[in-house]
Scaffold this active site. Structure first.
Site, PDB file in Angstrom:
ATOM      1  N   ASP A 107      -5.120  -3.420  -2.671  1.00  0.00           N
ATOM      2  CA  ASP A 107      -4.360  -3.364  -1.847  1.00  0.00           C
ATOM      3  C   ASP A 107      -3.768  -4.539  -1.080  1.00  0.00           C
ATOM      4  O   ASP A 107      -4.646  -5.568  -0.501  1.00  0.00           O
ATOM      5  CB  ASP A 107      -4.953  -2.283  -0.604  1.00  0.00           C
ATOM      6  CG  ASP A 107      -4.097  -1.848   0.419  1.00  0.00           C
ATOM      7  OD1 ASP A 107      -2.850  -2.561   0.599  1.00  0.00           O
ATOM      8  OD2 ASP A 107      -4.269  -1.099   1.122  1.00  0.00           O
TER       9      ASP A 107
ATOM     10  N   SER B  93       0.921  -1.260   0.036  1.00  0.00           N
ATOM     11  CA  SER B  93       0.127  -0.081  -0.132  1.00  0.00           C
ATOM     12  C   SER B  93       0.852   1.269  -0.242  1.00  0.00           C
ATOM     13  O   SER B  93       1.713   1.425  -0.769  1.00  0.00           O
ATOM     14  CB  SER B  93      -1.049  -0.183   1.287  1.00  0.00           C
ATOM     15  OG  SER B  93      -1.904   0.853   1.002  1.00  0.00           O
TER      16      SER B  93
END
Length: 334
Positions: A183, A40
């Site tokens: 993510d 992320s």
């Protein structure tokens, strides 16, 4: 040959803490990393960390506001939309990535010889998928690894790694492949295991949550607030699991070393001792060495909103300063 790896967890705006840690490390320990793994926000930090662009990192994480990353308005309208894939519009982040991570920067990373890994999860397969610039990507039954072929794919993989599911849209990284990625924090908060598999014997893991998160006395009044808080607690659980296996491997290796020492004291020769442990295909510790695992994390919970999706420059400057201070204490006590 031993390798040193940097691992940066997910956490959105809390990535400013990691910037502070790296700022201190760039000025003092001057550690060289062979491998850099990010999840992320960690994927956004990784390329600039590889190039030593700490000033640019600090600028990115202390000058942008939430609207530079996501558009959070009109949630109800977006939720009801026929062709809408997320509650927030992440187009601003996509544009920021394109502006910041240029083709020349991608070339510089290739020339650096450093291996970068961006963590994602494929929605169609449910598998952790790493995108990497490495010429010798790993193969594993536990996860997938995809070789990045050009600067455009490099940027798209970074964007996908940053897209928190539901809040931000899934993303098709490879244009001719009908796979959507989100993510990597959905399944892996900090890719420490990957660094080990890649041959790292010393790992510096920068985590963006404290070891003991504080209780939240907020009274949740909407499904939206509950979803955000649930995602945060889910991330905490993933973080604990990501550190469990490396610690287990280290304890096991230390135990095996102690057993071998006892066998030597009992009069067995080194070749005889190794013969007891030479079990082809069944030895999970084959080729693994003692791991030096450095965990650097905040001493207390940081602001940044649920999921780290609130970008407030004054708060993020405090996070940078906190990262520098925690790093200073850590390295002074080594």
């Amino acid at each position: 040959m031993s390798k040193t790896a940097l691992v940066i967890s997910g956490g959105g705006s809390k990535g400013a803490f990691a910037v502070g840690v790296l700022k201190y490390m760039a000025a003092t320990p001057k550690i060289q990393f062979d491998t850099i793994c990010g999840t992320s926000t960690g994927s956004l930090i990784a390329p600039l960390a590889a190039l030593g662009e700490i000033n640019l990192l600090e600028k990115l994480y202390t000058t942008h506001v939430t609207s530079d990353i996501v558009v959070t308005g009109n949630v109800i309208a977006r939720f009801a939309g026929k062709d809408t894939y997320s509650l927030f519009d992440a187009q601003p982040l996509s544009l920021l990535i394109k502006k910041t991570f240029t083709d020349q920067m991608y070339k510089d990373i290739l020339d650096s010889g450093k291996s970068l890994y961006f963590t994602t999860v494929c929605l169609q397969t449910g598998r952790i998928t790493y995108f990497t610039n490495s010429d010798l990507p790993l193969t594993s039954s536990e996860y997938d690894v995809i070789r990045i072929q050009d600067a455009s794919t490099f940027r798209r993989a970074m964007f996908a790694s940053s897209c928190q599911p539901v809040f931000m849209p899934p993303y098709q990284v490879i244009e001719n492949q009908p796979r959507q990625y989100v993510d990597g924090g959905l399944r892996e908060y900090a890719p420490v295991d990957l660094a080990i598999d890649n041959g790292a014997t010393e790992i510096y893991a920068i985590l963006l949550t404290p070891e003991n998160p504080a209780e939240d006395n907020q009274h949740f009044k909407s499904p939206f607030e509950i979803l955000q808080q649930t995602m945060d607690w889910f991330t905490m659980d993933v973080a604990v699991n990501d550190l469990r296996m490396p610690k287990y491997i280290n304890r096991s290796l230390q135990y095996i070393k102690a057993v071998k020492s006892k066998m030597k004291e009992a009069g067995l020769k080194p070749k005889e001792i190794e013969a007891f442990f030479d079990i082809p295909f069944d030895n999970p510790f084959l080729g693994k060495s003692d791991l030096k695992l450095h965990i650097i994390r905040p001493e207390k919970p940081m602001n940044g909103g649920p999921g780290g999706l609130t970008f407030d420059p004054p708060e993020m400057k405090k996070m940078v300063a906190h990262g520098e201070e925690v790093a200073r204490k850590y390295f002074e006590n080594l």
